[in-house]
Design a protein around this motif. Sequence first.
Motif, PDB file in Angstrom:
ATOM      1  N   ILE A  27       0.840  -1.201   0.000  1.00 18.39           N
ATOM      2  CA  ILE A  27       0.000   0.000   0.000  1.00 18.39           C
ATOM      3  C   ILE A  27       0.873   1.248   0.000  1.00 18.39           C
ATOM      4  O   ILE A  27       0.610   2.208  -0.726  1.00 18.39           O
ATOM      5  N   ARG A  28       1.939   1.244   0.793  1.00 16.97           N
ATOM      6  CA  ARG A  28       2.878   2.380   0.802  1.00 16.97           C
ATOM      7  C   ARG A  28       3.466   2.611  -0.591  1.00 16.97           C
ATOM      8  O   ARG A  28       3.615   3.758  -1.019  1.00 16.97           O
ATOM      9  N   ILE A  29       3.793   1.545  -1.286  1.00 21.17           N
ATOM     10  CA  ILE A  29       4.329   1.669  -2.649  1.00 21.17           C
ATOM     11  C   ILE A  29       3.300   2.338  -3.554  1.00 21.17           C
ATOM     12  O   ILE A  29       3.622   3.260  -4.311  1.00 21.17           O
ATOM     13  N   THR A  30       2.050   1.899  -3.460  1.00 18.56           N
ATOM     14  CA  THR A  30       0.977   2.497  -4.270  1.00 18.56           C
ATOM     15  C   THR A  30       0.800   3.972  -3.936  1.00 18.56           C
ATOM     16  O   THR A  30       0.733   4.827  -4.831  1.00 18.56           O
ATOM     17  N   LEU A  31       0.736   4.287  -2.640  1.00 22.35           N
ATOM     18  CA  LEU A  31       0.562   5.685  -2.236  1.00 22.35           C
ATOM     19  C   LEU A  31       1.763   6.538  -2.639  1.00 22.35           C
ATOM     20  O   LEU A  31       1.605   7.697  -3.048  1.00 22.35           O
ATOM     21  N   THR A  41       5.418  15.350 -11.503  1.00 21.89           N
ATOM     22  CA  THR A  41       4.669  15.342 -12.751  1.00 21.89           C
ATOM     23  C   THR A  41       4.994  14.106 -13.595  1.00 21.89           C
ATOM     24  O   THR A  41       5.311  14.195 -14.769  1.00 21.89           O
ATOM     25  N   LYS A  42       4.913  12.966 -12.953  1.00 24.69           N
ATOM     26  CA  LYS A  42       5.105  11.687 -13.635  1.00 24.69           C
ATOM     27  C   LYS A  42       3.726  11.065 -13.838  1.00 24.69           C
ATOM     28  O   LYS A  42       3.222  10.318 -13.000  1.00 24.69           O
ATOM     29  N   ILE A  43       3.111  11.415 -14.957  1.00 26.80           N
ATOM     30  CA  ILE A  43       1.723  11.052 -15.236  1.00 26.80           C
ATOM     31  C   ILE A  43       1.506   9.538 -15.154  1.00 26.80           C
ATOM     32  O   ILE A  43       0.542   9.075 -14.548  1.00 26.80           O
ATOM     33  N   ASP A  44       2.400   8.757 -15.767  1.00 23.89           N
ATOM     34  CA  ASP A  44       2.234   7.301 -15.747  1.00 23.89           C
ATOM     35  C   ASP A  44       2.313   6.745 -14.334  1.00 23.89           C
ATOM     36  O   ASP A  44       1.623   5.780 -13.998  1.00 23.89           O
ATOM     37  N   GLN A  45       3.131   7.348 -13.499  1.00 21.08           N
ATOM     38  CA  GLN A  45       3.257   6.884 -12.119  1.00 21.08           C
ATOM     39  C   GLN A  45       1.982   7.213 -11.325  1.00 21.08           C
ATOM     40  O   GLN A  45       1.542   6.414 -10.501  1.00 21.08           O
ATOM     41  N   ILE A  46       1.387   8.364 -11.585  1.00 19.67           N
ATOM     42  CA  ILE A  46       0.113   8.704 -10.942  1.00 19.67           C
ATOM     43  C   ILE A  46      -0.944   7.691 -11.363  1.00 19.67           C
ATOM     44  O   ILE A  46      -1.653   7.122 -10.525  1.00 19.67           O
ATOM     45  N   LYS A  47      -1.056   7.456 -12.676  1.00 23.90           N
ATOM     46  CA  LYS A  47      -2.055   6.520 -13.195  1.00 23.90           C
ATOM     47  C   LYS A  47      -1.861   5.120 -12.628  1.00 23.90           C
ATOM     48  O   LYS A  47      -2.836   4.411 -12.356  1.00 23.90           O
ATOM     49  N   LYS A  48      -0.607   4.719 -12.431  1.00 27.95           N
ATOM     50  CA  LYS A  48      -0.283   3.390 -11.911  1.00 27.95           C
ATOM     51  C   LYS A  48      -0.885   3.177 -10.517  1.00 27.95           C
ATOM     52  O   LYS A  48      -1.252   2.063 -10.158  1.00 27.95           O
ATOM     53  N   ILE A 126      -6.741  -5.695  -5.725  1.00 29.86           N
ATOM     54  CA  ILE A 126      -7.440  -6.209  -6.904  1.00 29.86           C
ATOM     55  C   ILE A 126      -6.643  -7.373  -7.478  1.00 29.86           C
ATOM     56  O   ILE A 126      -5.450  -7.230  -7.762  1.00 29.86           O
ATOM     57  N   ASP A 127      -7.316  -8.509  -7.643  1.00 29.65           N
ATOM     58  CA  ASP A 127      -6.644  -9.687  -8.196  1.00 29.65           C
ATOM     59  C   ASP A 127      -5.930  -9.344  -9.491  1.00 29.65           C
ATOM     60  O   ASP A 127      -6.515  -8.755 -10.396  1.00 29.65           O
ATOM     61  N   GLY A 128      -4.666  -9.679  -9.552  1.00 27.23           N
ATOM     62  CA  GLY A 128      -3.882  -9.466 -10.754  1.00 27.23           C
ATOM     63  C   GLY A 128      -3.274  -8.077 -10.868  1.00 27.23           C
ATOM     64  O   GLY A 128      -2.383  -7.859 -11.667  1.00 27.23           O
ATOM     65  N   ALA A 129      -3.757  -7.122 -10.085  1.00 28.62           N
ATOM     66  CA  ALA A 129      -3.249  -5.752 -10.178  1.00 28.62           C
ATOM     67  C   ALA A 129      -2.611  -5.286  -8.879  1.00 28.62           C
ATOM     68  O   ALA A 129      -1.905  -4.289  -8.872  1.00 28.62           O
ATOM     69  N   GLY A 130      -2.877  -5.965  -7.774  1.00 29.32           N
ATOM     70  CA  GLY A 130      -2.339  -5.556  -6.484  1.00 29.32           C
ATOM     71  C   GLY A 130      -3.155  -4.428  -5.884  1.00 29.32           C
ATOM     72  O   GLY A 130      -4.304  -4.191  -6.264  1.00 29.32           O
ATOM     73  N   TRP A 131      -2.564  -3.731  -4.918  1.00 32.92           N
ATOM     74  CA  TRP A 131      -3.247  -2.649  -4.218  1.00 32.92           C
ATOM     75  C   TRP A 131      -3.360  -1.425  -5.119  1.00 32.92           C
ATOM     76  O   TRP A 131      -2.366  -0.930  -5.644  1.00 32.92           O
ATOM     77  N   LYS A 132      -4.585  -0.937  -5.296  1.00 35.95           N
ATOM     78  CA  LYS A 132      -4.856   0.242  -6.119  1.00 35.95           C
ATOM     79  C   LYS A 132      -5.783   1.188  -5.365  1.00 35.95           C
ATOM     80  O   LYS A 132      -6.641   0.755  -4.583  1.00 35.95           O
ATOM     81  N   ILE A 133      -5.623   2.463  -5.622  1.00 37.20           N
ATOM     82  CA  ILE A 133      -6.536   3.464  -5.081  1.00 37.20           C
ATOM     83  C   ILE A 133      -7.826   3.372  -5.889  1.00 37.20           C
ATOM     84  O   ILE A 133      -7.797   3.484  -7.118  1.00 37.20           O
ATOM     85  N   ILE A 134      -8.948   3.151  -5.204  1.00 33.81           N
ATOM     86  CA  ILE A 134     -10.227   3.087  -5.907  1.00 33.81           C
ATOM     87  C   ILE A 134     -11.061   4.354  -5.677  1.00 33.81           C
ATOM     88  O   ILE A 134     -12.007   4.609  -6.397  1.00 33.81           O
TER      89      ILE A 134
END
Length: 151
Positions: A27-31, A41-48, A126-134
């Motif tokens: 979760i820390r990695i996701t946050l 301003t790393k757009i792909d990292q935000i989206k990830k 989320i199965d297959g995606a790991g921890w994500k902000i929903i």
Amino acid sequence: MKKTLLALIAVLFASVLYSQSTDAEEIRITLNDYIEGSSYTKIDQIKKAFAHNATLYLTNKEGEFKIYTPQEYTGFFKNRTPGKFNGRVGKILKIEIEKDIATARAEIVIPERKSRYIDLFLLKNIDGAGWKIISKTATQTDYSGYVEHDR
């Protein structure tokens, strides 16, 4: 028999603790993907950090309460230089985990603008995606009470 039972309880307890600590780290990695992505301003990292169908409940510059998608949210950063620090400093304040869901609280400070925000996140493993902000929401708080934390 008692030793076997105690050993079994110890193993189960250790596995629960390990699972919680592993989840907390993920979760820390996701946050941190969200925090670093929005600070540099790393757009792909935000989206990830976000599930593709996440919902962000935010108040825009005009003071209107609106719902945004992750794609709309990353548009807020489009006029900034990718990879360059933009003044946002983030810190994870709290994480609470219950099985495959979690809540988190973060502080975002922009000293140049004397702005401080508290962000609240709902996360899902989320199965297959790991921890994500929903889901995410934020509020601007009193900057005058801001005390710099060790980063």
